[in-house]
Each structure stands twice: as structure tokens, then as C-alpha cells.
Design a protein around this motif. Structure first.
Motif, PDB file in Angstrom:
ATOM      1  N   THR A 188    -147.285   3.112   7.874  1.00 17.80           N
ATOM      2  CA  THR A 188    -147.658   2.765   9.241  1.00 17.80           C
ATOM      3  C   THR A 188    -147.338   1.321   9.598  1.00 17.80           C
ATOM      4  O   THR A 188    -147.705   0.861  10.672  1.00 17.80           O
ATOM      5  CB  THR A 188    -149.162   3.025   9.484  1.00 17.80           C
ATOM      6  N   ALA A 193    -144.509  -0.030  10.279  1.00 21.05           N
ATOM      7  CA  ALA A 193    -143.361  -0.155  11.176  1.00 21.05           C
ATOM      8  C   ALA A 193    -142.397  -1.235  10.664  1.00 21.05           C
ATOM      9  O   ALA A 193    -141.735  -1.920  11.419  1.00 21.05           O
ATOM     10  CB  ALA A 193    -143.789  -0.443  12.612  1.00 21.05           C
ATOM     11  N   TRP A 241    -142.137   8.278   4.655  1.00 25.59           N
ATOM     12  CA  TRP A 241    -142.261   8.842   5.999  1.00 25.59           C
ATOM     13  C   TRP A 241    -142.863   7.783   6.927  1.00 25.59           C
ATOM     14  O   TRP A 241    -144.070   7.707   7.085  1.00 25.59           O
ATOM     15  CB  TRP A 241    -143.141  10.100   5.978  1.00 25.59           C
ATOM     16  N   PRO A 259    -143.033   5.608  10.842  1.00 23.24           N
ATOM     17  CA  PRO A 259    -142.820   5.860  12.261  1.00 23.24           C
ATOM     18  C   PRO A 259    -141.563   5.151  12.776  1.00 23.24           C
ATOM     19  O   PRO A 259    -141.140   5.387  13.902  1.00 23.24           O
ATOM     20  CB  PRO A 259    -144.072   5.277  12.920  1.00 23.24           C
ATOM     21  N   SER A 260    -140.945   4.278  11.961  1.00 20.47           N
ATOM     22  CA  SER A 260    -139.752   3.555  12.390  1.00 20.47           C
ATOM     23  C   SER A 260    -138.517   4.350  12.013  1.00 20.47           C
ATOM     24  O   SER A 260    -138.579   5.370  11.353  1.00 20.47           O
ATOM     25  CB  SER A 260    -139.700   2.165  11.746  1.00 20.47           C
TER      26      SER A 260
END
Length: 148
Positions: free
Chosen positions: A124, A126, A142, A144-145
Motif C-alpha cells: 500500500t 504506492a 500486488w 496499487p501502483s
């Protein structure tokens, strides 16, 4: 997924009934004080994670298994390759989690620590990574970026 495919029973942190998920509780108060800036308060992180686990488990868990959260504090002021590696080893060797939700992990070596331990990373932070990094940490990373 079956154990031989890297999931389910036999995978680190997963049993027939439970899946352990590690959560980094990022502590920034000392860093804010030292550098003289303010972030909005994040509230009671442990309670928030507990509520997430309750919701996940109330709606079927992870692949039908109970999610068991493992929370470890991480002091942002002391961030270094050594402290991040210690945190990784605590999650992967001591707690034996299936997955970890990374928060505030900016050192380049930490992702390889988790991937070498066959531990899924839900990143998380990023933190931007290039395509080669995504490929080298697959299938464990995995975020989010997207690759830059």
C-alpha cells in the motif's frame, strides 16, 4: 489454489482453517516531531485491522478460511534496510504469515525478502517500481501502483 500451485494448505501461513495476514502498523509520530511536519491522525490502527478481519471473516474469510491478523508496529524514524529486513523476518519466520500488507516500506531490499519467503505482499506504499521489479517479485507483489 492447491498447495503445489503455491496456495491453500501447505503454503506459509495457511492451514486447513486459517490464513495469517501480517499488517504493518506504521508509527510516524517520532518522525513528524523530528522533521517538524504533521500528518492527519490515523486513529487506532489495531482496532481498524481487527474490524477488517471481522468483516472479512463474516463474509466467508479468505478462500473459506478464517483470516487471522498479525500486527507489528514499525517506527518510521528508524527506517533502514536493516529494520525493514528484521520486520520481514519477524513476519515470515516468527509469525509465518501467508501475506503482509506493507505500509511505509521504502527500502529496495524489503520486497525481495518477502518474495524469497514465498509471502504475498499487498503493497500500500504506492512506491513506484519498474516493470523488471514487478517481474522479479511475481507472483508475490500486488501494489496499487503501476510500473513506471
Amino acid at each position: 489454489a492447491p498447495a503445489e500451485a503455491g496456495g491453500g494448505e501447505g503454503a506459509p501461513g495457511a492451514s486447513a482453517t486459517e490464513v495469517k495476514a501480517g499488517f504493518v502498523d506504521l508509527r510516524t509520530e517520532k518522525l513528524q516531531s523530528t522533521l517538524g511536519f504533521k500528518l492527519p491522525p490515523s486513529g487506532d490502527v489495531a482496532k481498524q485491522i481487527d474490524e477488517i478481519a471481522k468483516e472479512v471473516n463474516a463474509t466467508g474469510g479468505i478462500a473459506g478460511k478464517k483470516m487471522v491478523p498479525v500486527i507489528r508496529p514499525f517506527e518510521a524514524l528508524t527506517d533502514s534496510q536493516a529494520t525493514e529486513e528484521r520486520l520481514c523476518k519477524a513476519f515470515t519466520q516468527d509469525d509465518k504469515v501467508f501475506a503482509v500488507v506493507l505500509q511505509g516500506q521504502f527500502q529496495s531490499t524489503v520486497r525481495s525478502c518477502y518474495s524469497q519467503a514465498d509471502t504475498l505482499m499487498l503493497d500500500t506504499t504506492a512506491f513506484p517500481l519498474d516493470q523488471q521489479s514487478f517481474e522479479s517479485y511475481a507472483p508475490y507483489l500486488w501494489p496499487p501502483s503501476y510500473p513506471e
